[in-house]
Each structure stands twice: as C-alpha cells, then as structure tokens.
Design a protein around this motif. Structure first.
Motif, PDB file in Angstrom:
ATOM      1  N   SER A   9     -17.408  44.423  50.023  1.00  0.00           N
ATOM      2  CA  SER A   9     -18.680  45.053  49.629  1.00  0.00           C
ATOM      3  C   SER A   9     -19.844  44.534  50.477  1.00  0.00           C
ATOM      4  CB  SER A   9     -18.963  44.781  48.150  1.00  0.00           C
ATOM      5  OG  SER A   9     -19.097  43.388  47.943  1.00  0.00           O
ATOM      6  N   GLY A  10     -19.550  44.131  51.717  1.00  0.00           N
ATOM      7  CA  GLY A  10     -20.630  43.740  52.627  1.00  0.00           C
ATOM      8  C   GLY A  10     -21.240  44.977  53.267  1.00  0.00           C
ATOM      9  N   LEU A  11     -21.976  44.735  54.325  1.00  0.00           N
ATOM     10  CA  LEU A  11     -22.629  45.841  55.027  1.00  0.00           C
ATOM     11  C   LEU A  11     -21.607  46.882  55.498  1.00  0.00           C
ATOM     12  CD1 LEU A  11     -25.475  46.641  56.109  1.00  0.00           C
ATOM     13  CD2 LEU A  11     -24.656  45.781  58.296  1.00  0.00           C
ATOM     14  N   ALA A  12     -20.433  46.419  55.945  1.00  0.00           N
ATOM     15  CA  ALA A  12     -19.428  47.350  56.469  1.00  0.00           C
ATOM     16  C   ALA A  12     -18.905  48.251  55.350  1.00  0.00           C
ATOM     17  CB  ALA A  12     -18.288  46.568  57.120  1.00  0.00           C
ATOM     18  N   GLY A  13     -18.510  47.652  54.229  1.00  0.00           N
ATOM     19  CA  GLY A  13     -17.970  48.435  53.117  1.00  0.00           C
ATOM     20  C   GLY A  13     -18.988  49.427  52.570  1.00  0.00           C
ATOM     21  N   THR A  33     -13.833  44.125  45.661  1.00  0.00           N
ATOM     22  CA  THR A  33     -14.498  43.030  46.355  1.00  0.00           C
ATOM     23  C   THR A  33     -14.302  41.704  45.626  1.00  0.00           C
ATOM     24  OG1 THR A  33     -16.615  42.193  47.162  1.00  0.00           O
ATOM     25  CG2 THR A  33     -16.711  43.601  45.213  1.00  0.00           C
ATOM     26  N   ALA A  34     -14.146  40.655  46.410  1.00  0.00           N
ATOM     27  CA  ALA A  34     -13.951  39.329  45.817  1.00  0.00           C
ATOM     28  C   ALA A  34     -15.256  38.752  45.279  1.00  0.00           C
ATOM     29  CB  ALA A  34     -13.370  38.387  46.871  1.00  0.00           C
ATOM     30  N   ASP A  35     -16.398  39.347  45.698  1.00  0.00           N
ATOM     31  CA  ASP A  35     -17.675  38.798  45.216  1.00  0.00           C
ATOM     32  C   ASP A  35     -18.294  39.701  44.148  1.00  0.00           C
ATOM     33  OD1 ASP A  35     -19.088  40.842  46.586  1.00  0.00           O
ATOM     34  OD2 ASP A  35     -19.029  39.662  48.443  1.00  0.00           O
ATOM     35  N   SER A  41     -29.063  42.209  52.233  1.00  0.00           N
ATOM     36  CA  SER A  41     -29.145  42.178  53.685  1.00  0.00           C
ATOM     37  C   SER A  41     -28.763  40.781  54.167  1.00  0.00           C
ATOM     38  CB  SER A  41     -30.583  42.530  54.090  1.00  0.00           C
ATOM     39  OG  SER A  41     -30.801  42.149  55.414  1.00  0.00           O
ATOM     40  N   LYS A  42     -27.567  40.663  54.752  1.00  0.00           N
ATOM     41  CA  LYS A  42     -27.103  39.335  55.170  1.00  0.00           C
ATOM     42  C   LYS A  42     -28.017  38.676  56.209  1.00  0.00           C
ATOM     43  CE  LYS A  42     -22.698  38.124  55.210  1.00  0.00           C
ATOM     44  NZ  LYS A  42     -21.322  37.815  55.617  1.00  0.00           N
ATOM     45  N   PRO A  43     -28.587  39.434  57.178  1.00  0.00           N
ATOM     46  CA  PRO A  43     -29.467  38.778  58.145  1.00  0.00           C
ATOM     47  C   PRO A  43     -30.614  37.999  57.505  1.00  0.00           C
ATOM     48  CG  PRO A  43     -28.856  40.932  58.976  1.00  0.00           C
ATOM     49  CD  PRO A  43     -28.310  40.842  57.563  1.00  0.00           C
ATOM     50  N   MET A  44     -30.982  38.360  56.288  1.00  0.00           N
ATOM     51  CA  MET A  44     -32.094  37.645  55.644  1.00  0.00           C
ATOM     52  C   MET A  44     -31.706  36.265  55.118  1.00  0.00           C
ATOM     53  SD  MET A  44     -34.576  40.418  53.961  1.00  0.00           S
ATOM     54  CE  MET A  44     -35.727  39.103  53.679  1.00  0.00           C
ATOM     55  N   LEU A  45     -30.413  35.957  55.141  1.00  0.00           N
ATOM     56  CA  LEU A  45     -30.008  34.626  54.674  1.00  0.00           C
ATOM     57  C   LEU A  45     -30.616  33.542  55.558  1.00  0.00           C
ATOM     58  CD1 LEU A  45     -26.189  35.122  53.926  1.00  0.00           C
ATOM     59  CD2 LEU A  45     -28.114  35.370  52.356  1.00  0.00           C
ATOM     60  N   SER A  46     -30.798  33.854  56.850  1.00  0.00           N
ATOM     61  CA  SER A  46     -31.296  32.804  57.754  1.00  0.00           C
ATOM     62  C   SER A  46     -32.787  32.890  58.026  1.00  0.00           C
ATOM     63  CB  SER A  46     -30.496  32.813  59.067  1.00  0.00           C
ATOM     64  OG  SER A  46     -30.477  34.110  59.615  1.00  0.00           O
ATOM     65  N   CYS A  78     -12.844  40.469  42.254  1.00  0.00           N
ATOM     66  CA  CYS A  78     -11.418  40.805  42.226  1.00  0.00           C
ATOM     67  C   CYS A  78     -10.876  40.580  43.639  1.00  0.00           C
ATOM     68  CB  CYS A  78     -11.290  42.276  41.816  1.00  0.00           C
ATOM     69  SG  CYS A  78      -9.598  42.876  41.805  1.00  0.00           S
ATOM     70  N   ARG A  79      -9.927  39.693  43.776  1.00  0.00           N
ATOM     71  CA  ARG A  79      -9.447  39.329  45.118  1.00  0.00           C
ATOM     72  C   ARG A  79      -8.147  40.062  45.428  1.00  0.00           C
ATOM     73  NH1 ARG A  79     -10.410  35.986  49.142  1.00  0.00           N
ATOM     74  NH2 ARG A  79     -12.322  35.282  48.137  1.00  0.00           N
ATOM     75  N   VAL A  80      -8.094  40.679  46.583  1.00  0.00           N
ATOM     76  CA  VAL A  80      -6.860  41.323  47.035  1.00  0.00           C
ATOM     77  C   VAL A  80      -5.963  40.239  47.617  1.00  0.00           C
ATOM     78  CG1 VAL A  80      -5.872  43.026  48.622  1.00  0.00           C
ATOM     79  CG2 VAL A  80      -8.056  43.483  47.484  1.00  0.00           C
ATOM     80  N   LEU A 153     -26.414  30.512  67.347  1.00  0.00           N
ATOM     81  CA  LEU A 153     -27.396  31.490  66.882  1.00  0.00           C
ATOM     82  C   LEU A 153     -27.795  31.243  65.412  1.00  0.00           C
ATOM     83  CD1 LEU A 153     -27.176  35.303  67.641  1.00  0.00           C
ATOM     84  CD2 LEU A 153     -27.782  34.498  65.382  1.00  0.00           C
ATOM     85  N   ILE A 154     -26.796  31.144  64.556  1.00  0.00           N
ATOM     86  CA  ILE A 154     -27.089  31.002  63.126  1.00  0.00           C
ATOM     87  C   ILE A 154     -27.715  29.630  62.844  1.00  0.00           C
ATOM     88  CG2 ILE A 154     -26.056  30.974  60.802  1.00  0.00           C
ATOM     89  CD1 ILE A 154     -25.971  33.745  62.027  1.00  0.00           C
ATOM     90  N   GLY A 155     -27.190  28.573  63.482  1.00  0.00           N
ATOM     91  CA  GLY A 155     -27.742  27.230  63.276  1.00  0.00           C
ATOM     92  C   GLY A 155     -29.208  27.173  63.677  1.00  0.00           C
ATOM     93  N   LEU A 273     -13.213  47.815  59.884  1.00  0.00           N
ATOM     94  CA  LEU A 273     -14.523  47.758  60.564  1.00  0.00           C
ATOM     95  C   LEU A 273     -15.281  46.526  60.087  1.00  0.00           C
ATOM     96  CD1 LEU A 273     -17.128  50.366  59.173  1.00  0.00           C
ATOM     97  CD2 LEU A 273     -15.255  49.440  57.848  1.00  0.00           C
ATOM     98  N   GLY A 274     -16.368  46.237  60.803  1.00  0.00           N
ATOM     99  CA  GLY A 274     -17.191  45.077  60.432  1.00  0.00           C
ATOM    100  C   GLY A 274     -16.686  43.804  61.094  1.00  0.00           C
ATOM    101  N   ASP A 275     -17.134  42.679  60.560  1.00  0.00           N
ATOM    102  CA  ASP A 275     -16.838  41.374  61.177  1.00  0.00           C
ATOM    103  C   ASP A 275     -15.340  41.085  61.309  1.00  0.00           C
ATOM    104  OD1 ASP A 275     -19.555  41.046  61.234  1.00  0.00           O
ATOM    105  OD2 ASP A 275     -19.593  39.195  60.034  1.00  0.00           O
ATOM    106  N   CYS A 276     -14.517  41.732  60.447  1.00  0.00           N
ATOM    107  CA  CYS A 276     -13.069  41.430  60.480  1.00  0.00           C
ATOM    108  C   CYS A 276     -12.349  42.171  61.600  1.00  0.00           C
ATOM    109  CB  CYS A 276     -12.415  41.762  59.128  1.00  0.00           C
ATOM    110  SG  CYS A 276     -12.377  43.517  58.736  1.00  0.00           S
ATOM    111  N   PRO A 285     -19.885  41.017  65.655  1.00  0.00           N
ATOM    112  CA  PRO A 285     -20.289  40.722  64.269  1.00  0.00           C
ATOM    113  C   PRO A 285     -21.795  40.884  64.053  1.00  0.00           C
ATOM    114  CG  PRO A 285     -19.939  38.682  65.451  1.00  0.00           C
ATOM    115  CD  PRO A 285     -19.714  39.789  66.446  1.00  0.00           C
ATOM    116  N   TYR A 286     -22.283  42.100  64.251  1.00  0.00           N
ATOM    117  CA  TYR A 286     -23.714  42.387  64.111  1.00  0.00           C
ATOM    118  C   TYR A 286     -23.906  43.712  63.363  1.00  0.00           C
ATOM    119  CZ  TYR A 286     -23.847  38.951  67.880  1.00  0.00           C
ATOM    120  OH  TYR A 286     -23.655  37.821  68.650  1.00  0.00           O
ATOM    121  N   VAL A 287     -25.136  43.937  62.936  1.00  0.00           N
ATOM    122  CA  VAL A 287     -25.450  45.098  62.092  1.00  0.00           C
ATOM    123  C   VAL A 287     -25.239  46.437  62.813  1.00  0.00           C
ATOM    124  CG1 VAL A 287     -27.341  46.261  60.888  1.00  0.00           C
ATOM    125  CG2 VAL A 287     -27.062  43.779  60.665  1.00  0.00           C
TER     126      VAL A 287
END
Ligand SMILES: Cc1cc2nc3c(=O)[nH]c(=O)nc-3n(C[C@H](O)[C@H](O)[C@H](O)COP(=O)(O)OP(=O)(O)OC[C@H]3O[C@@H](n4cnc5c(N)ncnc54)[C@H](O)[C@@H]3O)c2cc1C
Length: 385
Positions: A9-13, A33-35, A41-46, A78-80, A153-155, A273-276, A285-287
């Motif tokens: 259920s991230g941006l890709a899903g 989704t496991a979460d 918006s994940k980019p806002m985490l940093s 719910c984890r697959v 980048l993230i650090g 699709l997405g980061d995986c 691994p970008y938007v």
C-alpha cells in the motif's frame, strides 16, 4: 471472474489502484498490505521535522477512506507469506486470496549494517510511516546529538532536517564525500561545506564498528577508534528491494524483481513495480518512475497492453542548505563529465561521445537550470515502434 490483487500500500500500490480506477470502475480490486494501509507521502519522512509534522500529519488519507474512494477491498496489517503460482493464490497470515492478475508493489527494506556492541539493536531506520512515528518518539528534544550512519541521499536529507531544528549531527560512512554514489566530488564537497558551516561533524572514510549503551544515550566506536557519544543513532545505509516472496515463488530476480516493459515478471500473471522491481533493467526507487509505471500497468491490466515509457526524471535532493538536483546518466554510459564550480554552486554536465547531454548534477543557484536542461535530455526508456 477477473480479479487484480495488489500487494503493498505504498506509492506504487496506491498509484496503480488510482490509475486502474481512472480507466475501469468495475474490475474487482483487492489490496493486501503488511502495514496500516494509510496513504502518505514517503518523501516527507526526511523533511518532516522542518515542516513540523508528526507521523499522523503526514497521512493524506486513511486506509478506509482509500478503500471507499477506490472501491477496493484493503486487508491491512496482513502479511503475505507465499505465492502459489499454480493455484493463483497468495497465502497470508490470515488466510488465502485468489487472483487472476497479481501485482507486487512490496517496496524495499533497509540494509542493516553489521555492528557489535550491547546497543546495536537500538539504532533506528526510517522507511515507513510507522518508522517515522518511532523515530519521533525516540528523538529527544533539541538540542541533542544524532549520529547518522550513511552519508548518502537519505542520510544527508535527515541531517539537513535535524540541523534545521537545532540538533547536533554527526555523519559517518566509508564514502570520500557525501552522496558519493550519485554526486561528482565537487558537488559532494560543496554540500559537505554547507553542512559543515551549519554544524555537521563528518566522519568519512570509516564506519561505525561498535554501538554501546551509556547511562544516557549511546557510544559509537568507529573503525579508526574515534568515539562519538550521542542521543540517537539513525542508520541510513541504503535499501534492498523486497524480493523474498518473488524468489520463493520462482520468479526471476536481479537488482529487483525482474520485469519487462509491460511490468510483467517471469510469470505471465504476475507484475511488479515500485522499489521492489527492476523494470527493463532499471531499479529506480523514486516517485516519478513509479507514476509512469503505474499509468502503463493500469492500461495493460484493463485490456490495453502498454509498455512503460520513462522520460528523463530528475530527482531533487532535499538539502536546502545546499540544494541539489540530479539526472544521472545511465549506468555504464560512455561519455564525459564537464564540471564547473563558482560562488553560485556547481554545474556538472555529462555528454555522450556524440556531444548529446545525457545527464546532469546541479547545485546551489544552478538548480534553476533544471527545467531547461531536462528538456535536452533523451528519454531513459523511449517509446518503441
Ligand atoms: C526518507 C525517504 C525520502 C524519500 N524522498 C524522495 C524524494 O524526495 N523524491 C523521490 O522521488 N523519491 C523519494 N524517496 C523514494 C520514494 O519515496 C519511494 O521510491 C517510494 O515511496 C516507494 O514506494 P513503494 O510503493 O514502491 O514502496 P513502499 O512505500 O515501501 O511500500 C511497500 C508496501 O509493501 C508492503 N509489504 C511489504 N512486504 C509485504 C508482505 N510480505 N505482505 C504484505 N505487504 C507487504 C508494505 O507494508 C508497504 O505497504 C524517498 C524515500 C525515503 C525512504
């Protein structure tokens, strides 16, 4: 009955679900989704600290409201655990679910650096809304000292965010300069200088070997035996595409779950699709790549087979102390960098042997040239035919 089952259920899903609903109102859709499934918006985490955001402020829509809006069943927390490709079912910790098309949008997981010491379990990583919630709970009030392992980048984004709120920051890593895998040395060093002036302590060309608990806070011992005492340790050494389910199901994997330009894996009913994912040789691994991939896959899954097209997609690095935008050339591409630096910042342009601009890194004032230079870049994955 056709049924598209999306894992993640991230941006890709969610981008895929939205794109599907834009072209088909009735096809059966389910997400697992496991979460908690909240859309954020994940980019806002940093850069959430500078924006004064707690984790709940980053939620754009709760899972229930996404479920209503997208007319999609969402199984949260719910984890697959496995994919049965023969029976076209996924197995979860709460039962089994059938699919006619399965989409893996499973993201990536933080790499955990090997360390010794009695507190190495206490280091924090931030790659989800839940992680950010935990990070905010553990982060002492400023002024406090945060050691960040990983000057990538993230650090560097987290470091800039913490500095903006008065925290003391130490950045540690084997690199010769910050963000060394993406930036030429002159840009990396320009960023390093701006962050040094804002108070960053750099411990480059070495790694953290030991993390011990102190009466208050932690002690890191680095490979050169120097010591950093701090209040929190944030680990940001990179992400690994989530490939375990795919590997166990016998799907092809390399630097991600391998797909063709239709986003199809080595199983004709399973897409990624997405980061995986590693799509046509690219794990991006970008938007922007996710948005392009979601649009193409939605068409394919609703009856109009469509290849993904990637235009040039520059990435903005959120380091306002020294703003940077990058459009890296393709890996291994032939050509030369022409680098320029002055008081305004740095401008690094990559030309191929024919003189065509095929990548750039801009910093400081030069980021203003992003749009005009992007127009000159070739597509990363042009349309075929
Ligand atoms: C701090 C940070 C800042 C960033 N900033 C930028 C930026 O400024 N610009 C930019 O372009 N990109 C940025 N990115 C990258 C961008 O945010 C990601 O590429 C994107 O959000 C990834 O989305 P995703 O859906 O592929 O993965 P994720 O968001 O990780 O979603 C994966 C989903 O899969 C689920 N899942 C995993 N395993 C299972 C399982 N076994 N069963 C069920 N569900 C499972 C998870 O619960 C989750 O819902 C940033 C990333 C980070 C971490």
């Amino acid at each position: 009955m056709e049924k598209i089952l999306i894992l993640g259920s991230g941006l890709a899903g969610y981008s895929l679900a939205r794109e599907i609903r834009a072209v088909d109102e009735s096809i059966e859709l389910q997400m697992i989704t496991a979460d908690a499934g909240d859309f954020y918006s994940k980019p806002m985490l940093s850069n959430g600290l500078a924006q004064g955001k707690q984790s709940q402020d980053l939620v754009n829509a709760m899972a229930e409201s996404m479920s209503d809006k997208l007319k999609m069943r969402i199984d949260t927390n719910c984890r697959v655990t496995a994919i049965d490709t023969e029976r076209q079912q996924v197995i979860t910790d709460r039962g089994e679910h059938r699919y006619t098309s399965l989409v893996l949008a499973l993201g990536a997981k933080p790499i955990i650096p090997v360390m010794r010491g009695d507190a190495e379990q206490h280091r924090v990583t931030v790659n989800s809304l839940y992680d950010y919630h935990r990070f905010r709970q553990l982060l002492p009030q400023s002024p406090a000292h945060v050691a960040i392992i990983g000057p990538g980048l993230i650090g560097c984004e987290f470091a800039n965010d913490l500095l903006s709120q008065g925290y003391q920051v130490s950045l540690i890593g084997p690199d010769p300069h910050p963000i060394s895998t993406l930036l030429p040395a002159i840009t990396g060093k320009a960023l390093q200088q701006a962050m040094t002036e804002a108070g960053t302590h750099w411990h480059l060309q070495q790694t953290a070997a030991i993390m011990d608990q102190l009466a208050q806070g932690y002690r890191l011992t680095l490979t050169d035996a120097s010591i950093i005492d701090c209040d929190l340790v944030l680990s940001a050494v990179g992400l690994l595409p989530e490939m375990q389910l795919a590997t166990e199901a016998g799907l092809g994997t390399a630097r991600g779950i391998v797909t063709d330009r239709m986003l199809r894996t080595s199983n004709e009913r399973i897409y990624a699709l997405g980061d995986c994912a590693e799509i046509a040789g690219f794990n991006l691994p970008y938007v922007m790549p996710i948005m392009n991939a979601a649009r193409a896959l939605a068409k394919t899954l609703t009856g109009e087979p469509t290849e993904v097209v990637y235009p040039a997609m520059p990435v903005v690095i959120k380091t306002p102390l020294h703003p940077i935008v990058i459009a890296p050339p393709q890996r291994g591409a032939a050509g030369d960098w022409q680098n320029h630096q002055d008081q305004q910042g740095t401008e690094c342009l990559f030309h191929d042997p024919e003189g065509q601009l095929s990548g750039f890194v801009l910093s400081g004032k030069y980021v203003e040239r992003k749009q005009s230079l992007t127009k000159q870049l070739p597509h990363l994955l042009p349309a075929t035919g």
